[in-house]
Write an enzyme that holds these catalytic residues in place. Structure first.
Site, PDB file in Angstrom:
ATOM      1  N   LYS A  14      -4.945  -3.824 -13.210  1.00 40.65           N
ATOM      2  CA  LYS A  14      -5.600  -3.512 -11.892  1.00 40.65           C
ATOM      3  C   LYS A  14      -5.384  -2.077 -11.464  1.00 40.65           C
ATOM      4  O   LYS A  14      -6.524  -1.416 -11.053  1.00 40.65           O
ATOM      5  CB  LYS A  14      -5.082  -4.369 -10.803  1.00 40.65           C
ATOM      6  CG  LYS A  14      -5.793  -4.374  -9.712  1.00 40.65           C
ATOM      7  CD  LYS A  14      -5.564  -5.428  -8.560  1.00 40.65           C
ATOM      8  CE  LYS A  14      -6.294  -5.404  -7.394  1.00 40.65           C
ATOM      9  NZ  LYS A  14      -5.591  -5.975  -6.090  1.00 40.65           N
ATOM     10  N   GLY A  26      -5.525 -11.656  -1.727  1.00 43.93           N
ATOM     11  CA  GLY A  26      -6.695 -11.796  -0.951  1.00 43.93           C
ATOM     12  C   GLY A  26      -7.702 -12.442  -1.908  1.00 43.93           C
ATOM     13  O   GLY A  26      -7.663 -13.518  -2.396  1.00 43.93           O
ATOM     14  N   ASP A  65      -8.823   1.770   4.287  1.00 47.14           N
ATOM     15  CA  ASP A  65      -9.555   0.567   4.592  1.00 47.14           C
ATOM     16  C   ASP A  65     -10.186  -0.205   3.470  1.00 47.14           C
ATOM     17  O   ASP A  65     -11.166   0.615   2.874  1.00 47.14           O
ATOM     18  CB  ASP A  65     -10.555   0.966   5.964  1.00 47.14           C
ATOM     19  CG  ASP A  65     -10.959  -0.388   6.823  1.00 47.14           C
ATOM     20  OD1 ASP A  65      -9.781  -1.076   7.327  1.00 47.14           O
ATOM     21  OD2 ASP A  65     -12.121  -0.831   6.834  1.00 47.14           O
ATOM     22  N   LYS A  96       0.970  -1.214   0.048  1.00 47.04           N
ATOM     23  CA  LYS A  96      -0.028   0.097   0.059  1.00 47.04           C
ATOM     24  C   LYS A  96       0.916   1.349   0.136  1.00 47.04           C
ATOM     25  O   LYS A  96       0.720   2.349  -0.695  1.00 47.04           O
ATOM     26  CB  LYS A  96      -0.948   0.101   1.233  1.00 47.04           C
ATOM     27  CG  LYS A  96      -2.130  -0.671   1.104  1.00 47.04           C
ATOM     28  CD  LYS A  96      -2.808  -0.474   2.493  1.00 47.04           C
ATOM     29  CE  LYS A  96      -3.979  -1.484   2.716  1.00 47.04           C
ATOM     30  NZ  LYS A  96      -4.774  -1.387   4.015  1.00 47.04           N
TER      31      LYS A  96
HETATM   32  P1  IMP Z   1      -7.200  -3.829   4.793  1.00 48.50           P
HETATM   33  O1  IMP Z   1      -7.484  -2.631   4.044  1.00 48.50           O
HETATM   34  O2  IMP Z   1      -5.634  -3.912   4.839  1.00 48.50           O
HETATM   35  O3  IMP Z   1      -7.968  -3.824   6.245  1.00 48.50           O
HETATM   36  O4  IMP Z   1      -7.643  -5.055   3.881  1.00 48.50           O
HETATM   37  C1  IMP Z   1      -8.637  -5.575   4.120  1.00 48.50           C
HETATM   38  C2  IMP Z   1      -8.703  -7.088   3.415  1.00 48.50           C
HETATM   39  O5  IMP Z   1      -9.770  -6.884   2.273  1.00 48.50           O
HETATM   40  C3  IMP Z   1      -7.589  -7.179   2.695  1.00 48.50           C
HETATM   41  O6  IMP Z   1      -6.697  -8.458   3.760  1.00 48.50           O
HETATM   42  C4  IMP Z   1      -8.223  -8.385   1.603  1.00 48.50           C
HETATM   43  O7  IMP Z   1      -8.765  -9.521   2.030  1.00 48.50           O
HETATM   44  C5  IMP Z   1      -9.318  -7.502   1.281  1.00 48.50           C
HETATM   45  N1  IMP Z   1      -9.068  -6.575  -0.060  1.00 48.50           N
HETATM   46  C6  IMP Z   1      -8.970  -5.238   0.148  1.00 48.50           C
HETATM   47  N2  IMP Z   1      -8.430  -4.925  -1.429  1.00 48.50           N
HETATM   48  C7  IMP Z   1      -8.303  -5.992  -1.893  1.00 48.50           C
HETATM   49  C8  IMP Z   1      -7.834  -6.211  -3.410  1.00 48.50           C
HETATM   50  O8  IMP Z   1      -7.498  -5.118  -4.176  1.00 48.50           O
HETATM   51  N3  IMP Z   1      -7.676  -7.532  -3.728  1.00 48.50           N
HETATM   52  C9  IMP Z   1      -8.208  -8.466  -2.977  1.00 48.50           C
HETATM   53  N4  IMP Z   1      -8.436  -8.390  -1.427  1.00 48.50           N
HETATM   54  C10 IMP Z   1      -8.678  -7.229  -1.103  1.00 48.50           C
END
Ligand code: IMP
Length: 194
Positions: free
Chosen positions: A174, A152, A71, A13
């Site tokens: 993407k 993910g 988030d 990120k």
């Molecule tokens: P956070 O924003 O780091 O809390 O991530 C939330 C969760 O959402 C990640 O661990 C993934 O499981 C899912 N996620 C968020 N963005 C993506 C993406 O671009 N691809 C696949 N999974 C995603």
């Protein structure tokens, strides 16, 4: 604004945000670069935006520097928008994405397949009201796990326009369509004016 702290330890990120903001001369650093201790922020919000605001304001209050947090997660319509804000915690933090992804495929069998990734970003600046952005990436749940790229839920997120899952897209593809890329582009245009 000369410097932004990203309230995340996710290097992927931070790299994406750095790439976008470098070109307007804003230095991007991770919260690990400015904090002496490791901190674990509890995501107690009920929405993506609330969680992004909690993360950004918690760090900004500790360091008094402009702080950006994001988030994100997957909403599946047939599952009443689950896993949503619980995407990372869904079926347990330590459960593999092969299991999480196959579970979702099984649950949507014979039902509506529409789904979306959401990305909320919050920018907290000392003495100013916190700014939020939310963007989505609309698609469908694929009928099998497909693709090796991304992370993910990418291998089950089918994007009809390109006829492939987001795990079958190149990084460049993407970055043209994703929730995070769109939110970053909006942030870039706001910061350019600041
Ligand atoms: P956070 O924003 O780091 O809390 O991530 C939330 C969760 O959402 C990640 O661990 C993934 O499981 C899912 N996620 C968020 N963005 C993506 C993406 O671009 N691809 C696949 N999974 C995603």
């Amino acid at each position: 604004m000369e410097k932004i702290v990203v309230a995340s330890t996710n290097m992927g990120k931070i790299r994406e945000i750095k790439k976008m903001l470098d070109s307007i001369g804003i230095e991007v650093v991770s919260m690990n670069d400015v904090l002496d201790e490791e901190i674990d922020i509890e995501e107690t919000g009920k929405t993506f935006k609330e969680n992004a605001v909690i993360k950004a304001e918690t760090i900004m209050n500790m360091i008094q520097l402009p702080t950006l947090a994001d988030d994100s997660g997957l909403e599946v319509d047939a599952l009443d928008k689950a896993p949503g804000i619980y995407s990372a915690r869904f079926l347990g933090y330590d459960t593999s994405y092969d299991i999480k992804n196959q579970y979702i495929i099984d649950q949507v069998e014979g039902k509506e397949r529409t789904a979306r990734f959401i990305c909320a970003m919050a920018l907290a600046i000392p003495g100013e009201e916190t700014m939020t952005i939310e963007e989505s990436f609309e698609g469908e749940i694929n009928d099998c796990i497909a693709g090796e790229n991304g992370f993910g839920y990418d291998p089950i997120f089918y994007y009809p326009l390109l006829h492939k899952t987001s795990a079958e897209m190149s990084m460049e593809e993407k970055n043209l369509y994703s929730h995070r890329a769109k939110a970053l582009k909006k942030l870039y245009s706001i910061l350019k004016e600041k």
